[in-house]
Design a protein around this motif. Structure first.
Motif, PDB file in Angstrom:
ATOM      1  N   GLY A 175     -18.494 -25.046 -40.139  1.00  0.00           N
ATOM      2  CA  GLY A 175     -19.502 -25.111 -41.187  1.00  0.00           C
ATOM      3  C   GLY A 175     -19.958 -23.718 -41.602  1.00  0.00           C
ATOM      4  O   GLY A 175     -19.678 -22.728 -40.919  1.00  0.00           O
ATOM      5  N   PRO A 176     -20.671 -23.620 -42.708  1.00  0.00           N
ATOM      6  CA  PRO A 176     -21.112 -22.326 -43.217  1.00  0.00           C
ATOM      7  C   PRO A 176     -22.033 -21.575 -42.261  1.00  0.00           C
ATOM      8  O   PRO A 176     -22.119 -20.354 -42.321  1.00  0.00           O
ATOM      9  CB  PRO A 176     -21.825 -22.668 -44.521  1.00  0.00           C
ATOM     10  N   GLU A 177     -22.688 -22.275 -41.352  1.00  0.00           N
ATOM     11  CA  GLU A 177     -23.581 -21.601 -40.402  1.00  0.00           C
ATOM     12  C   GLU A 177     -22.817 -20.744 -39.391  1.00  0.00           C
ATOM     13  O   GLU A 177     -23.398 -19.901 -38.712  1.00  0.00           O
ATOM     14  CB  GLU A 177     -24.462 -22.624 -39.672  1.00  0.00           C
ATOM     15  N   HIS A 178     -21.505 -20.944 -39.274  1.00  0.00           N
ATOM     16  CA  HIS A 178     -20.692 -20.182 -38.325  1.00  0.00           C
ATOM     17  C   HIS A 178     -20.027 -18.963 -38.949  1.00  0.00           C
ATOM     18  O   HIS A 178     -19.414 -18.180 -38.246  1.00  0.00           O
ATOM     19  CB  HIS A 178     -19.610 -21.065 -37.720  1.00  0.00           C
ATOM     20  N   ILE A 179     -20.135 -18.799 -40.244  1.00  0.00           N
ATOM     21  CA  ILE A 179     -19.440 -17.713 -40.930  1.00  0.00           C
ATOM     22  C   ILE A 179     -20.028 -16.366 -40.521  1.00  0.00           C
ATOM     23  O   ILE A 179     -21.227 -16.156 -40.545  1.00  0.00           O
ATOM     24  CB  ILE A 179     -19.507 -17.887 -42.460  1.00  0.00           C
ATOM     25  N   ILE A 191     -14.028 -18.755 -35.381  1.00  0.00           N
ATOM     26  CA  ILE A 191     -13.512 -19.861 -34.585  1.00  0.00           C
ATOM     27  C   ILE A 191     -14.099 -19.851 -33.177  1.00  0.00           C
ATOM     28  O   ILE A 191     -14.373 -20.880 -32.584  1.00  0.00           O
ATOM     29  CB  ILE A 191     -11.970 -19.807 -34.515  1.00  0.00           C
ATOM     30  N   SER A 192     -14.330 -18.667 -32.613  1.00  0.00           N
ATOM     31  CA  SER A 192     -14.761 -18.589 -31.216  1.00  0.00           C
ATOM     32  C   SER A 192     -16.259 -18.355 -31.049  1.00  0.00           C
ATOM     33  O   SER A 192     -16.695 -17.906 -29.996  1.00  0.00           O
ATOM     34  CB  SER A 192     -13.983 -17.476 -30.523  1.00  0.00           C
ATOM     35  N   LYS A 193     -17.052 -18.702 -32.056  1.00  0.00           N
ATOM     36  CA  LYS A 193     -18.499 -18.484 -31.976  1.00  0.00           C
ATOM     37  C   LYS A 193     -19.135 -19.159 -30.769  1.00  0.00           C
ATOM     38  O   LYS A 193     -20.151 -18.699 -30.266  1.00  0.00           O
ATOM     39  CB  LYS A 193     -19.178 -19.001 -33.242  1.00  0.00           C
ATOM     40  N   SER A 194     -18.546 -20.215 -30.280  1.00  0.00           N
ATOM     41  CA  SER A 194     -19.130 -20.915 -29.144  1.00  0.00           C
ATOM     42  C   SER A 194     -18.666 -20.333 -27.805  1.00  0.00           C
ATOM     43  O   SER A 194     -19.120 -20.767 -26.755  1.00  0.00           O
ATOM     44  CB  SER A 194     -18.774 -22.395 -29.196  1.00  0.00           C
ATOM     45  N   ALA A 195     -17.803 -19.327 -27.851  1.00  0.00           N
ATOM     46  CA  ALA A 195     -17.310 -18.712 -26.614  1.00  0.00           C
ATOM     47  C   ALA A 195     -18.351 -17.775 -26.028  1.00  0.00           C
ATOM     48  O   ALA A 195     -19.283 -17.364 -26.696  1.00  0.00           O
ATOM     49  CB  ALA A 195     -16.017 -17.931 -26.914  1.00  0.00           C
ATOM     50  N   VAL A 196     -18.163 -17.428 -24.765  1.00  0.00           N
ATOM     51  CA  VAL A 196     -19.087 -16.518 -24.071  1.00  0.00           C
ATOM     52  C   VAL A 196     -18.949 -15.098 -24.619  1.00  0.00           C
ATOM     53  O   VAL A 196     -19.916 -14.382 -24.806  1.00  0.00           O
ATOM     54  CB  VAL A 196     -18.808 -16.532 -22.556  1.00  0.00           C
ATOM     55  N   GLY A 197     -17.728 -14.672 -24.916  1.00  0.00           N
ATOM     56  CA  GLY A 197     -17.487 -13.324 -25.434  1.00  0.00           C
ATOM     57  C   GLY A 197     -16.271 -13.319 -26.327  1.00  0.00           C
ATOM     58  O   GLY A 197     -15.444 -14.223 -26.265  1.00  0.00           O
ATOM     59  N   VAL A 198     -16.173 -12.319 -27.160  1.00  0.00           N
ATOM     60  CA  VAL A 198     -15.051 -12.206 -28.093  1.00  0.00           C
ATOM     61  C   VAL A 198     -14.538 -10.769 -28.067  1.00  0.00           C
ATOM     62  O   VAL A 198     -15.320  -9.827 -28.062  1.00  0.00           O
ATOM     63  CB  VAL A 198     -15.492 -12.541 -29.535  1.00  0.00           C
ATOM     64  N   THR A 199     -13.222 -10.625 -28.008  1.00  0.00           N
ATOM     65  CA  THR A 199     -12.606  -9.308 -28.063  1.00  0.00           C
ATOM     66  C   THR A 199     -11.508  -9.348 -29.102  1.00  0.00           C
ATOM     67  O   THR A 199     -10.685 -10.263 -29.119  1.00  0.00           O
ATOM     68  CB  THR A 199     -11.991  -8.923 -26.705  1.00  0.00           C
ATOM     69  N   CYS A 200     -11.486  -8.363 -29.994  1.00  0.00           N
ATOM     70  CA  CYS A 200     -10.396  -8.210 -30.969  1.00  0.00           C
ATOM     71  C   CYS A 200      -9.796  -6.838 -30.747  1.00  0.00           C
ATOM     72  O   CYS A 200     -10.524  -5.851 -30.657  1.00  0.00           O
ATOM     73  CB  CYS A 200     -10.914  -8.306 -32.401  1.00  0.00           C
ATOM     74  N   SER A 201      -8.479  -6.786 -30.649  1.00  0.00           N
ATOM     75  CA  SER A 201      -7.830  -5.498 -30.469  1.00  0.00           C
ATOM     76  C   SER A 201      -7.386  -4.951 -31.817  1.00  0.00           C
ATOM     77  O   SER A 201      -7.130  -5.696 -32.751  1.00  0.00           O
ATOM     78  CB  SER A 201      -6.622  -5.639 -29.541  1.00  0.00           C
ATOM     79  N   ASN A 202      -7.310  -3.653 -31.887  1.00  0.00           N
ATOM     80  CA  ASN A 202      -6.851  -2.983 -33.098  1.00  0.00           C
ATOM     81  C   ASN A 202      -6.039  -1.794 -32.661  1.00  0.00           C
ATOM     82  O   ASN A 202      -6.466  -1.008 -31.842  1.00  0.00           O
ATOM     83  CB  ASN A 202      -8.054  -2.537 -33.943  1.00  0.00           C
TER      84      ASN A 202
END
Length: 70
Positions: A5-9, A58-69
């Motif tokens: 939903g839009p609240e997760h954007i 997609i992972s807003k409900s996860a404990v942590g998020v990591t993106c590599s670059n």
């Protein structure tokens, strides 16, 4: 479309980068329409911004998020 939903954007302004028409190169390659997506105009100057934004949404409900670059 993402199943959220839009609240997760979450966004940092990525996307909405222009498509540049490459007429000269297209003609040399025999292509009528050749375009380049200019991802360098994203907030971090990387095309990867869209992918990381989607991963965070997609992972807003996860404990942590990591993106590599690289």
């Amino acid at each position: 479309m993402l199943p959220v939903g839009p609240e997760h954007i979450t966004t940092s302004g990525e996307g909405q980068t222009p498509l540049l028409k490459l007429d000269s190169l297209g003609n040399k390659l025999g292509l009528n329409s050749l375009y380049l997506k200019d991802g360098g105009r994203n907030s971090t100057c990387s095309y990867k911004d869209r992918f990381c934004s989607a991963a965070v949404i997609i992972s807003k409900s996860a404990v942590g998020v990591t993106c590599s670059n690289s």
